[in-house]
Design a protein around this motif. Structure first.
Motif, short mmCIF file in Angstrom:
data_model
loop_
_atom_site.label_atom_id
_atom_site.label_comp_id
_atom_site.label_asym_id
_atom_site.label_seq_id
_atom_site.Cartn_x
_atom_site.Cartn_y
_atom_site.Cartn_z
N HIS A 60 49.44 0.34 -16.69
CA HIS A 60 49.88 1.67 -17.08
C HIS A 60 49.85 1.79 -18.60
O HIS A 60 50.19 0.87 -19.34
CB HIS A 60 51.29 1.94 -16.57
CG HIS A 60 51.84 3.26 -17.05
ND1 HIS A 60 51.44 4.46 -16.52
CD2 HIS A 60 52.75 3.56 -18.02
CE1 HIS A 60 52.06 5.44 -17.14
NE2 HIS A 60 52.87 4.92 -18.05
N THR A 114 46.91 5.09 -15.10
CA THR A 114 47.74 4.27 -14.24
C THR A 114 46.91 3.76 -13.08
O THR A 114 46.16 4.52 -12.46
CB THR A 114 48.94 5.05 -13.67
OG1 THR A 114 49.72 5.55 -14.75
CG2 THR A 114 49.80 4.18 -12.78
N MET A 155 55.60 -0.86 -15.30
CA MET A 155 55.85 0.12 -16.35
C MET A 155 57.08 -0.33 -17.13
O MET A 155 58.16 -0.51 -16.56
CB MET A 155 56.09 1.50 -15.74
CG MET A 155 54.91 1.99 -14.91
SD MET A 155 55.27 3.48 -13.99
CE MET A 155 55.52 4.63 -15.33
#
Length: 1330
Positions: free
Chosen positions: A230, A240, A322
């Motif tokens: 990401h 992503t 993330m």
């Protein structure tokens, strides 16, 4: 059979491809260099201990002796005869790249393996079968003991351990095997992600503006969800890559704007079942908006949405999750849990940087550079498998847990014989069902079900707990949705459970017999099943079960269903649902519709609204157009949404008003029409008042328009590219000669510049920018007509092959997994090759094998396949015949002339890719029998090959082909003559009583009282005229005496008596067809020899009932045959005393007789006044169409006209089809005619809708209401005036009424001076003449 690997196709610009290559060269440091060939024998150098097996026949048959060409021991490996799951395993010592395998039988024996599977693994757990062409591949083995059979792997594999699993073996002996494995070393950095840690790759600058990317990595996981990488920027850009439901989802946004008019979000999904804990390779290559997204061997090419090219990222790119809540996704996303290796980003080796601690890995609790293996032990079942495992006997509680995955909606998961009954857990239509059948003092049955759609290929968890007075079923751990029952029940377990199948006889057999799929994490009576003990044969019994592997295949990924077809699958197969797509076939490949209006015409269709598909099986969707079939042309019309006379005010050069036009088809679809059309045109009109248009002759234009290529054009209708003029400037007749456009004179009065745009490469008009309506009193009104194109070059693109050795060659046909070929041919030769394309062993060929047989043959690696269709009639009849062939992964189809068809299903396992490399040869091929004749409209996968252009430079081949009437002349009806054209044909209807493209449109007229049509056979013009417009066979002096007549016409009336048709002569002979006072039809012949005319009362019905009636009458000597309407014909005979010749034929009258000479007084007295009032249609007499001639060739007062035209009429003759009977060819109903669609029909898929501007729509509605009110008032006034002033005793009709002749004019003068232009009215319209 050896198959070469298909090359990777990159649809990127050359500069980016070079850059990507330089970056990509660093991605494979773990692989051998290009100079090192990956062909090393890997297993021969290994010690005996590296070889293991499921069992050994005796010590001399040990697996260590299973080396290629070795003779030690018994000369190879053989298992025990009782081994139900035999395998030979080799440990290569470390992970290796394997490119080929080879096998031999056991030395000097009758033992060999004829078919086997190949499994591979990194650790000896969770084996993966080798896949090829979408199947678990079964390799062909040996047919003797010494020959070596080698297979190069189409898809190379990486693993440490390999297993050879024999499937079939010698019928003369037992399994015997010696093997060799070819490949080379493999090494890669591996990182284990625990679901918490994330690797952060920090950019060298705070913000990166990236125009090109290459991201490559490999991953394996047992989780179906997780973010792999990401990155995002503060401007809203992001990229992503994540797992979602075990599929790989790539999301990219290169930028959107704050107004929402530009949306850059792009989402692409690839793969399936990626939670199998096997390695999968991913590569993302982006250059500007062009992206190649590759998963394993499947590549998707796409362009990102929006208008931006750069990916703006801030700070970092993270791998494994993330680091914070991402803007586009929000929270709640799982980090990746599993392993990654060989992570590369734009040339940087991320895994190596992490190993050397050059990247931030602080979020890891324990960073590991080795891959943790899954603890699961899957079991793979087929339709004949079962696994018997022990549980706890005589327990009063049943507690079961397991996971399963399958594509089948039905199947037996578990069955157990209880002490006093049975337990069954099965899938029923995708739902999980549990059935208890307990036989205590009385029978107790409990049936519960839970879940839906559980046959989606995903892992699903089942938990069943049954005890006294309670049964609970839980699916996927969802306690809230658990199903419970409180039915009293007493259970005693039996101690044995069958999973995946039950084939033993029992008093209460299960509802399902078997299961196809995988199971794992099996707990029986709260005991975890020891599958390692099962594998060693210590615990349980199994048959046809594959242990420690799940060989599930997603047959819908990649999706072979084209054009939006929906893929459905079972464990063994897939099918495509093509409903509401516009396509048909096993893979929704073939279009339901014709390619153009031209094609519909040559199927005999008339003008209407049709769906067309210009590129057939290509990417363009079908769309709806209006087809206008004229006599000599076929027009295709595409409408737009701009209302006529759209008013424009308040615009200037600095702030132009831009009018956007939307069409009933997309710009790509319209381009397909214009590209293949012979001619296109679009009417444009600019009405102006103090509004300059082009500012001619030399000024900067105020108004311009945009064509299909988004280019600005500065010319107007009637002019051409590069000429800044209007139509009046070209013709030099502008209002003010100083300007080249009427509007450029800037007059205060309304002016107009209009004309046709005919340069088809610029059409259609997509925008018009108006720039001079902001002054006081200035205004413009713009009208852009529909796009109209005629002709279809692709449909008539033809070549004639004049010698057996002549051929045309084209580039290699690309149809690896889906191919269709269609064309027309005509020949007088008994055989010949239509086309051929070759590969190493693959080929595709279409040929005429005999005068009645067309053959379609091909080979995709499984051996030659031939389909042949047999025609009931010879095909070398020099008429056009249509051939359509299709081959896909499901089936092959050959169709001839829409009548003959053969279908051949593809084998359940085998090669599916058609790999060709030679040129495509059309007309002949090396060593083949050449084709003599014509081929046209050759389309391959929706692309029309330009035969004509190639034929211009090829000896022995001529462009084009004549002789279309031999095939299409049948469409010219009612005596119409087929006329050859270079591109097609047309129907000449001049010698018939009909009009239209196929001579099927009735030509008729409305007769008022006193109206008559006169056709003079004996005029000087008629006697000398040889023009086929008037006589099919011009009369000569010898042909004036008739021994036979052929009369046909339709009529409708409510008035009697009347003369319908009268043929006079210079003698007293005549023929008359009259309506009597009571409305019955009478035929009167006076040929001489009788005292009174011979009369025939055709029928006793009243035909003056306002309905159309048809008369067909013929006479040959004395025999008269009359057919009324659709009743059977009736024959009559002239009396013997009657003459049989109608002598000296003079004139034919319709509606009324106005003749000099001797006339039967009965006709004049009884039938001639006031004359026929009503409609006559399609009147024909002996090849003459007098009514049509009168309507199409009106006379004038000029003597030249009176001499050249033998017909005249008196009174008001108005063209109308009100007297027409039903069509000669009844139209097909909407149910039976798949081509004819109502103009309002909705096609199922989405198409671009034409949505008019709201203001213009309202204006049109208001204007329409005003027009209706005015029309109603005028009609009321006309009725009142008509009523007040009509003459007493005059005939009143809703049809047109002509003026009575002046009393002082002679009859001849009246006929000669009749009106020169007969009017035309539709049947539905009504006119009043005052």
């Amino acid at each position: 059979m050896h198959r070469r690997s298909p090359g990777l196709v990159l649809t990127l610009p050359l500069t980016s491809m070079l850059w990507i290559f330089n970056s990509f060269s660093s991605l494979h440091g773990a692989l051998p260099s290009a100079l090192e060939k990956c062909e090393v024998a890997l297993s021969s150098p290994l010690p005996h201990t590296a070889f293991t097996a499921s069992s050994v026949f005796t010590s001399g048959y040990a697996p260590g002796y299973a080396k290629l060409n070795q003779r030690g021991g018994a000369g190879g490996w053989s298992p025990q005869d009782s081994d139900s799951y035999p395998w030979l395993q080799v440990d290569l010592g470390s992970r290796k790249q394997v490119v080929a395998v080879a096998t031999q039988g056991r030395y000097s024996s009758s033992d060999w393996t004829t078919r086997y599977r190949l499994l591979y693994s990194d650790t000896g757990r969770n084996w993966k079968p080798y896949h090829q062409d979408g199947n678990i591949w079964a390799f062909s083995g040996n047919s003797n003991t010494e020959s070596v059979v080698r297979h190069d792997l189409v898809q190379g594999i990486v693993g440490r351990l390999l297993r050879f699993v024999p499937l079939d073996w010698s019928g003369e002996g037992r399994i015997g095997l010696r093997i060799e494995v070819y490949g080379c070393s493999y090494w890669a950095d591996v990182i284990n992600f625990d679901g918490q840690g994330v690797i952060s790759y920090r950019f060298k600058v705070k913000k990166m503006k990236i125009i090109k990317d290459v991201i490559a990595l490999k991953f394996k996981t047992w989780d179906s969800e997780g973010v792999i990488l990401h990155g995002e920027g503060q401007q809203g850009d992001y990229i992503t890559l994540e797992l979602r439901k075990a599929k790989l989802l790539l999301q990219i946004n290169l930028g959107s704007n704050q107004y929402g008019s530009i949306l850059g979000h792009t989402s692409v999904t690839s793969g399936s079942l990626l939670d199998d804990h096997h390695w999968h390779s991913v590569m993302i290559e982006r250059y500007r908006r062009n992206v190649n997204f590759t998963l394993d061997t499947h590549t998707q090419h796409f362009r990102t949405n929006g208008e931006f090219d750069h990916l703006d990222l801030d700070y970092e790119l993270s791998f494994g999750g993330m680091p914070y809540s991402g803007k586009p996704m929000g929270g709640g996303m799982k980090n990746f849990r599993g392993c990654m290796e060989s992570i590369n980003y734009n040339g940087d080796n991320i895994t190596d940087l992490a190993r050397r601690k050059k990247l931030d890995t602080s979020s890891f609790r324990n960073l590991s550079f080795s891959c943790m293996e899954s603890h699961s032990f899957p079991v793979f079942f087929n339709a004949t498998s079962f696994l018997q495992l022990p549980g706890r006997a005589n327990q009063d509680v049943v507690s079961l847990r397991f996971q399963f995955r399958t594509w089948n909606a039905n199947g037996l998961l578990l069955f157990s014989n209880l002490d006093d009954g049975t337990l069954e857990i099965a899938l029923d239509d995708g739902k999980m069902g549990v059935h208890f059948n307990v036989t205590q003092t009385k029978n107790t049955r409990i049936a519960i079900s839970s879940g839906s759609g559980l046959n989606d290929g995903q892992w699903h968890a089942v938990h069943l707990v049954a005890k006294e007075n309670s049964v609970m079923l839980t699916i996927d751990g969802d306690e809230a949705s658990a199903v419970r029952t409180t039915t009293p029940i007493i259970i005693r377990t039996g101690g044995t459970y069958h999973l995946g199948g039950y084939f033993l006889p029992t008093l209460a057999p299960p509802t399902q017999k078997s299961f196809q799929g995988c199971m794992q994490a099996i707990l029986l009576d709260d005991q975890l099943a020891d599958m390692h003990a099962v594998e060693k044969g210590i615990v349980g019994v199994f048959e046809n079960v594959s242990l420690d592997m799940c060989a599930i295949i997603d047959r819908c990924m990649p999706n072979h269903c084209e054009h939006g077809g929906r893929c459905k699958q079972t464990w063994d197969n897939f099918s495509c649902t093509c409903d509401r797509t516009g396509y048909t076939g096993a893979t929704c490949h073939t279009s339901l519709f014709e390619q153009s209006c031209e094609a519909y015409k040559h199927l005999g269709r008339s003008s209407d609204t049709y769906w067309i598909d210009p590129d057939g099986s290509g990417p363009l969707r079908p769309f709806k157009v209006n087809c206008n079939m004229t006599e000599d042309k076929v027009w295709t019309t595409v409408v737009n949404n701009l209302p006529a006379q759209t008013s424009v005010t308040g615009s200037s050069r600095e702030r132009r008003t831009v009018l956007q036009l939307n069409y009933s088809a997309s710009m790509e679809q319209v381009t397909a029409i214009t590209t293949s059309a012979e001619h296109c045109q679009q009417q444009v009109s600019y009405a102006c008042r103090m509004s300059r248009l082009l500012n001619t002759p030399e000024g900067t234009p105020y108004t311009w328009w945009v064509g299909r290529s988004s280019e600005k054009h500065l010319y107007w209708g009637g002019s051409g590219p590069g000429i800044q003029k209007c139509s009046c400037g070209i013709d030099r007749n502008c209002t003010d000669p100083k300007y080249d456009c009427n509007c450029d004179a800037d007059h205060k009065q309304w002016r107009e510049d209009s004309g046709l745009l005919v340069y088809k490469d610029h059409l259609p008009v997509s925008q018009v920018a108006v720039g001079d309506t902001n002054r006081q009193g200035s205004e413009a009104k713009l009208t852009i007509g529909p796009l109209r194109c005629q002709g279809d070059h692709n449909y008539w693109n033809a070549a004639s092959f004049t010698t057996p050795s002549s051929y045309l060659h084209f580039s290699t046909f690309q149809g690896e997994t889906s191919a269709d070929i269609s064309f027309y041919f005509k020949t007088s030769a008994p055989y010949g090759v239509f086309l051929e394309n070759l590969g190493n062993t693959d080929f595709i060929r279409l040929e005429l094998k005999s005068p009645t047989v067309v053959s379609f043959s091909f080979d995709v690696g499984n051996g030659p396949v031939e389909l042949a269709v047999h025609s009931a009639t010879p095909l070398n009849d020099d008429q056009w015949h249509r051939v359509m062939a299709e081959r896909n992964v499901k089936e092959a189809v050959l169709q001839l002339d829409l009548n003959y068809r053969e279908t051949r299903p593809a084998p359940p396992q085998g090669h599916t890719r058609l790999e060709l490399f030679s040129q495509l040869y059309v007309g002949a091929a090396g060593g083949q029998r050449g084709f003599l004749g014509c081929i046209r409209s050759l389309r391959m996968n929706g692309v029309t090959l330009d035969l004509e252009e190639r034929a211009k430079v090829t000896p022995g081949v001529k462009p084009g082909c004549q002789g279309h009437c031999t095939s299409y002349g049948m469409y010219c009806r009612n005596g119409g003559k087929c006329v050859e054209k270079y591109n097609g044909y047309s129907c000449d209807c001049t010698a018939t009583a009909y009009d239209g493209p196929f001579c099927t449109k009735d030509v008729g007229g409305f007769f008022e009282a006193g109206t008559l049509v006169r056709y003079n056979f004996l005029s000087e013009a008629a006697a000398a005229n040889q023009d086929a417009r008037f006589l099919a066979q011009p009369l000569t002096a010898q042909e004036v005496n008739l021994t036979g007549e052929a009369v046909a016409f339709s009529f409708s009336t409510t008035n009697t008596p009347a003369i319908l048709l009268y043929v006079s002569s210079k003698t007293q002979d005549y023929l008359a067809l009259v309506l009597r006072q009571n409305g019955t039809l009478q035929v009167r012949y006076n040929l001489g020899g009788l005292k009174e005319p011979f009369t025939i009362d055709v029928d006793q019905r009243n035909l003056a009932n306002g309905q159309p009636h048809t008369i067909n009458m013929s006479r040959i000597n004395r025999t008269i045959t009359i057919q009324l309407d659709h009743y059977p014909p009736v024959s009559y005979s002239l009396p013997e005393a009657s003459d049989t010749q109608l002598n000296l034929v003079k004139t034919l009258f319709l509606g009324k007789v106005f003749e000099t000479g001797v006339i039967d007084p009965v006709l004049i007295e009884r039938y001639n006044t006031p004359g026929f009032v009503g409609c006559l249609s399609r009147v024909q007499f002996n090849g003459v169409a007098p009514l049509k001639t009168a309507l199409r060739n009106p006379i004038t007062d000029r003597p030249t006209d009176r001499q050249s035209v033998p017909v005249s009429y008196q009174g008001k003759l108005v063209e109308s089809n009100c007297g027409a009977s039903p069509l000669t060819i009844p139209p097909m109903s909407a149910v039976t005619d798949p081509w004819r669609l109502d103009s309002g029909a909705e096609f199922p898929f989405n198409e671009e809708r034409v949505i008019p501007d709201g203001v213009n729509r309202n204006s049109a509605i208001i204007g329409g209401i005003i027009a209706v009110v005015i029309f109603t008032v005028l009609c009321t006034l006309v009725f009142l005036i008509r009523y007040m002033f009509r003459h007493k005793g005059s005939y009143h009709t809703n049809e047109s009424k002509g003026a009575e002749p002046a009393s002082d004019e002679s009859a001849d003068t009246t006929i000669i001076c009749a009106e020169t232009n007969p009017e035309t009215i539709e049947e539905s319209k009504k006119e009043w003449f005052i």
